[in-house]
Design a protein around this motif. Structure first.
Motif, PDB file in Angstrom:
ATOM      1  N   GLY A   1      -2.425  18.327 -36.262  1.00  0.00           N
ATOM      2  CA  GLY A   1      -2.427  19.602 -35.570  1.00  0.00           C
ATOM      3  C   GLY A   1      -3.739  20.319 -35.819  1.00  0.00           C
ATOM      4  O   GLY A   1      -4.740  19.708 -36.200  1.00  0.00           O
ATOM      5  N   LEU A   2      -3.743  21.641 -35.632  1.00  0.00           N
ATOM      6  CA  LEU A   2      -4.968  22.420 -35.807  1.00  0.00           C
ATOM      7  C   LEU A   2      -4.597  23.817 -36.287  1.00  0.00           C
ATOM      8  O   LEU A   2      -3.785  24.514 -35.664  1.00  0.00           O
ATOM      9  CB  LEU A   2      -5.741  22.502 -34.491  1.00  0.00           C
ATOM     10  N   GLY A   3      -5.177  24.227 -37.407  1.00  0.00           N
ATOM     11  CA  GLY A   3      -4.905  25.554 -37.956  1.00  0.00           C
ATOM     12  C   GLY A   3      -5.180  25.578 -39.442  1.00  0.00           C
ATOM     13  O   GLY A   3      -5.496  24.558 -40.063  1.00  0.00           O
ATOM     14  N   ARG A   4      -5.034  26.802 -40.002  1.00  0.00           N
ATOM     15  CA  ARG A   4      -5.198  26.966 -41.447  1.00  0.00           C
ATOM     16  C   ARG A   4      -3.942  27.611 -42.003  1.00  0.00           C
ATOM     17  O   ARG A   4      -3.453  28.615 -41.477  1.00  0.00           O
ATOM     18  CB  ARG A   4      -6.415  27.826 -41.774  1.00  0.00           C
ATOM     19  N   LEU A   5      -3.425  27.011 -43.049  1.00  0.00           N
ATOM     20  CA  LEU A   5      -2.193  27.487 -43.663  1.00  0.00           C
ATOM     21  C   LEU A   5      -2.500  28.672 -44.573  1.00  0.00           C
ATOM     22  O   LEU A   5      -3.304  28.572 -45.503  1.00  0.00           O
ATOM     23  CB  LEU A   5      -1.541  26.351 -44.460  1.00  0.00           C
ATOM     24  N   LYS A   6      -1.850  29.817 -44.284  1.00  0.00           N
ATOM     25  CA  LYS A   6      -2.052  31.019 -45.098  1.00  0.00           C
ATOM     26  C   LYS A   6      -1.129  30.984 -46.308  1.00  0.00           C
ATOM     27  O   LYS A   6      -0.230  30.154 -46.425  1.00  0.00           O
ATOM     28  CB  LYS A   6      -1.795  32.264 -44.253  1.00  0.00           C
ATOM     29  N   ASP A   7      -1.354  31.959 -47.202  1.00  0.00           N
ATOM     30  CA  ASP A   7      -0.561  32.002 -48.437  1.00  0.00           C
ATOM     31  C   ASP A   7       0.918  32.185 -48.178  1.00  0.00           C
ATOM     32  O   ASP A   7       1.766  31.699 -48.938  1.00  0.00           O
ATOM     33  CB  ASP A   7      -1.058  33.137 -49.351  1.00  0.00           C
ATOM     34  N   ASN A   8       1.264  32.870 -47.072  1.00  0.00           N
ATOM     35  CA  ASN A   8       2.683  33.114 -46.775  1.00  0.00           C
ATOM     36  C   ASN A   8       3.330  31.982 -45.990  1.00  0.00           C
ATOM     37  O   ASN A   8       4.481  32.087 -45.583  1.00  0.00           O
ATOM     38  CB  ASN A   8       2.850  34.425 -46.015  1.00  0.00           C
ATOM     39  N   GLY A   9       2.593  30.894 -45.770  1.00  0.00           N
ATOM     40  CA  GLY A   9       3.155  29.750 -45.071  1.00  0.00           C
ATOM     41  C   GLY A   9       2.921  29.742 -43.576  1.00  0.00           C
ATOM     42  O   GLY A   9       3.218  28.752 -42.912  1.00  0.00           O
ATOM     43  N   ASP A  10       2.409  30.845 -43.044  1.00  0.00           N
ATOM     44  CA  ASP A  10       2.102  30.879 -41.621  1.00  0.00           C
ATOM     45  C   ASP A  10       0.762  30.191 -41.357  1.00  0.00           C
ATOM     46  O   ASP A  10      -0.057  30.007 -42.262  1.00  0.00           O
ATOM     47  CB  ASP A  10       2.048  32.327 -41.122  1.00  0.00           C
TER      48      ASP A  10
END
Length: 819
Positions: free
Chosen positions: A365-374
């Protein structure tokens, strides 16, 4: 004493030779011309010659006189397989010719596969039939259509679609939508995931995307356990301000470390740039500027040199201002071509295209995982370059992916080229990579495709275009498991005329089609006999359903078509006529000593304990569309050693059993073979004519000529011997056909008999023609009933004939059913 000539196929084959002899006194060349018909003098002969262990040069062949006892050795010289096979010595040396002919590699068969065949369960599937036979379907049958183009995959809306363009078979077909399958599942069950369209012979196929002839480059695709070639960008520090990154500078060396908060120490971190790459350092006033990587000294360090704005070395620079663990920003300002994947050719040599496709896949996929899991949005840009083969300049196209999910992403980039060319294509990722495990942005290049010249129609062939959306319900096997059941459309000959093409499984329409397919016309088909058999076959429910997917001859094909109707093709005065082997009641002709030349010979096959005790029939089961078998036995058969036969064209268990029982009964009850000769009388009969045969063996038929006829009283040329029971009389008409049978009764004269009805012809007894011949005897022994199996004229005076005994028990199971 003759001379001896030994002929060798090669200098290495000294154990393999043929020996000939030659009469002394003639020249060697004279012997060659007389014994090797295709011999001709050549500047460089195809073989060498030696006589008495001394070389005999070609220039002396015409003058050398063969001497008594000469020992010649002729050796075929290596000049290529084609030349060797044609070598003139091979005419005299058959062993050499046969040996070398068998050594020629059969490259043609090795490089032209037969493709899929419905009759081999291990080979069933959609395959290309390069240089092969386009299948001919008869009746109603399952078929795996052959690929006309390479299967093509394309991403549309993040779904992958498979395009297939296939040939169903020669001719026109009726196909039920519920009988189109992937594997064993009807395509109608996939609820919109499959789009297909059938095209009749010669119909334009351009309305379906699958018609495009798209070549897929083999260089781009799965590699190293991955779906495609991974596009790797230059590695950058992660996070705002690169807070986790520290650098060490000393002299001309730049070293890379990463701070590990858990241990509180600095760990080596791979240096991301390659030799000759120019990088920009900022964040340290004393060391800011552009540098070139001279070489990589170790995994985490490199030797540098400072350069000016033109990329030339800065002669005033003596080295870095020493600094340990200094926070800096570093970026590549002119990456080298080593970051590209490719270039690769998009189409084969000697081909041009104006359209290419590139498939890309983001497996994480494509994205960056934030600390809150989003997930937060991340972008990746790729660059695609292309140029014509041999061109120096590249045309560049960029594309940016955006996403905020770990769902896999697939994308097809279509590029319309500026002109037709053989393009070289390369791709790279321009967005720097990262070591951050929270970032999902891997990009793989999975396919490079080019559209070649595409056919717009296929004359004489029914085709089908298919578009399949890849889902969890459709496995990858969809590419070669597409199949359907088709019913052939053919005109039917009834009531003296042809109908419009219609779906049919009947035998006669396909029989006529096969003949016409090679260029023959109606006048060359026995239409009257065919129509008569068509009526019989239709009433019996006999049909022919098969797929011809390999090379065959016209008569071999016709034999297979007619065999299911117990018939065979025959040639009769320029016509191909079907002749059925069935129960007979009326004799056609008679052959007896008065119109035979020589004797009637009988060859009776005795029962052999080792002969098959049954028939095992293989047919095609229409439920599974796989081969199945049925055992056919007669009372007393154990069926332990059956003869195996194939009922090609039969897709019904009962019909297969009847077919096998006919074969078994022929084995059991047709065991006498007759052979005899006639003058021209034999030409009256045809293949499988039902005839009465007689010989002069006492106790069987009595034969001779008719002397007079008065009403129902007939005077014969010999005194008759009467036995018990009913007696029959058969007469031969002027046209050679048999008249009768008449039930005969004796009179008060030994050569005068009375028959039970008036004759059906008027005998000519005035000497202007041969008088009628007769056959007489007891009901069970007055003749040898036979079916003519071979007629061979010899000049204009003799006809050789063979026949087998007729036995009505052969047909006893033609309408039966397996128990």
């Amino acid at each position: 004493m003759n001379a001896t000539l030994k002929i060798y196929p090669s200098k290495l084959e000294r154990d393999n030779c043929e020996t000939c002899t030659a009469t002394p006194g003639q020249t060697f060349e004279h012997w060659l011309k007389n014994n090797v018909p295709s011999y001709a003098p050549r500047e460089v002969p195809l073989f060498s010659a030696a006589v008495n262990d001394a070389e005999l040069p070609p220039g002396e062949w015409a003058s050398y006189i063969i001497q008594p006892g000469d020992q010649f050795e002729l050796v075929v010289e290596a000049k290529g397989p084609a030349v060797i096979v044609m070598a003139v010595v091979a005419v005299a040396a058959a062993a050499a010719a046969m040996y070398f002919a068998n050594q020629i590699p059969d490259n043609y068969n090795q490089t032209t596969p037969d493709g899929s065949t419905i009759y081999n369960p291990n080979a069933q599937g959609n395959q290309a039939r390069l240089m092969g036979v386009v299948p001919e379907i008869a009746g109603r049958h399952k078929v795996f259509p052959d690929l006309l183009n390479q299967p093509r995959r394309e991403y549309i809306g993040n779904d992958q679609y498979l395009y297939l363009m296939m040939a169903v078979g020669v001719g026109e077909y009726a196909v039920d939508p519920e009988e189109i399958f992937i594997g064993n599942t009807p395509v109608s069950r996939y609820f919109g995931d499959i789009d297909y369209k059938l095209f009749g012979p010669g119909e334009s196929v351009t309305s379906h995307e699958a018609h495009r002839n798209v070549y897929t480059s083999p260089e781009v695709g799965s590699s190293g356990g991955q779906t495609g070639l991974e596009l790797e960008g230059s590695l950058s520090s992660s996070g705002s301000g690169f807070s986790r990154t520290r650098w060490s500078m000393a002299g001309h060396t730049l070293s890379c470390y990463e701070y590990d908060a858990e241990s509180g120490s600095y760990l080596s971190w791979p240096f991301p740039y390659g030799a000759n790459e120019i990088i920009t350092i900022s964040g340290s006033a004393s060391n800011n500027g552009d540098y070139r990587v001279i070489s990589k000294g170790s995994v985490n360090s490199a030797t540098m040199e400072k350069v000016d704005g033109n990329g030339d070395p800065d002669a005033a620079w003596t080295g870095f201002t020493s600094s340990q663990h200094e926070s800096i920003t570093i970026a590549s300002s002119s990456p080298s071509d080593t970051s590209y994947s490719g270039p690769f050719f998009a189409c084969p040599a000697n081909e041009l295209t104006d359209t290419i496709w590139l498939d890309f896949f983001l497996p994480q996929g494509l994205g960056r995982l934030k600390d809150n899991g989003d997930f937060e949005t991340r972008s990746v840009t790729i660059e695609v370059d292309y140029r014509a083969e041999g061109s120096g300049s590249w045309t560049t196209i960029t594309h940016t992916f955006n996403g905020a999910s770990n769902d896999q992403i697939g994308f097809t980039k279509k590029i319309n080229l500026s002109s037709r060319m053989r393009p070289e294509v390369r791709a790279k990722r321009t967005t720097p990579g990262t070591d951050d495990t929270r970032v999902y942005d891997k990009v793989q290049w999975t396919a490079l495709k080019a559209e070649l010249d595409s056919a717009s129609r296929y004359e004489g062939v029914t085709t089908i275009g298919v578009k399949i959306r890849g889902t969890n319900a459709l496995a990858g096997s969809a590419e070669n498991k597409f199949n359907l059941i088709a019913t052939r459309k053919l005109p039917v000959y009834e009531n003296g005329s042809w109908s419009a093409p219609q779906p049919t499984e009947d035998i006669a329409p396909f029989f006529a089609y096969v003949i016409k397919s090679v260029g023959h016309i109606d006048h060359q088909i026995g239409l009257e006999e065919m129509e008569e058999l068509h009526t019989l076959w239709s009433a019996r429910g006999d049909s022919f359903s098969a797929v011809f997917d390999n090379k065959t001859t016209l008569f071999e094909a016709l034999k297979k078509v007619l065999a299911v109707g117990y018939a065979e093709p025959t040639l009769d005065y320029g016509q191909i006529i079907p002749v059925r082997d069935g129960p007979r009641s009326a004799f056609e002709h008679m052959y007896q000593p008065d119109n035979m030349v020589g004797e009637l010979e009988r060859d009776i096959k005795l029962f052999d304990p080792d002969e098959p005790d049954g028939i095992e029939v293989e047919y095609f089961d229409p439920q599974t569309w796989k081969p199945a078998t049925v055992l056919c036995t007669l009372p007393g058969d154990l069926g332990q050693a059956p003869k195996k036969v194939r009922a090609f064209g039969i897709t019904d268990t009962t019909k297969a059993w009847r077919f096998g029982m006919r074969q078994r009964r022929i084995q059991r009850y047709r065991r006498t073979r007759y052979s005899f000769k006639t003058e021209m009388d034999g030409l009256n009969s045809r293949y499988l004519s039902y005839c009465a045969l007689a010989d002069d063996i006492p106790g069987y038929s009595q034969t001779g000529r008719v002397l007079a006829v008065s009403g129902r009283l007939i005077t014969l040329d010999a005194q008759l011997e009467w036995g018990t029971g009913t007696h029959f009389l058969a007469l031969r008409k002027p046209d050679g056909t048999l008249s009768g049978l008449y039930t005969a009764t004796p009179t008060n004269s030994a050569n005068l008999i009375e028959v039970d009805s008036n004759l059906d012809f008027t005998p000519t007894l005035d000497g202007s023609m041969e008088p009628p011949l007769y056959m007489f005897g007891q009901a069970e022994r007055w003749s040898h009933p036979a079916l003519i199996t071979d007629i061979k004229p010899s000049g204009t005076e003799r006809v050789s004939m063979t026949a087998v005994n007729y036995d009505e028990r052969v047909y006893a199971d033609d309408d039966g059913s397996p128990g």
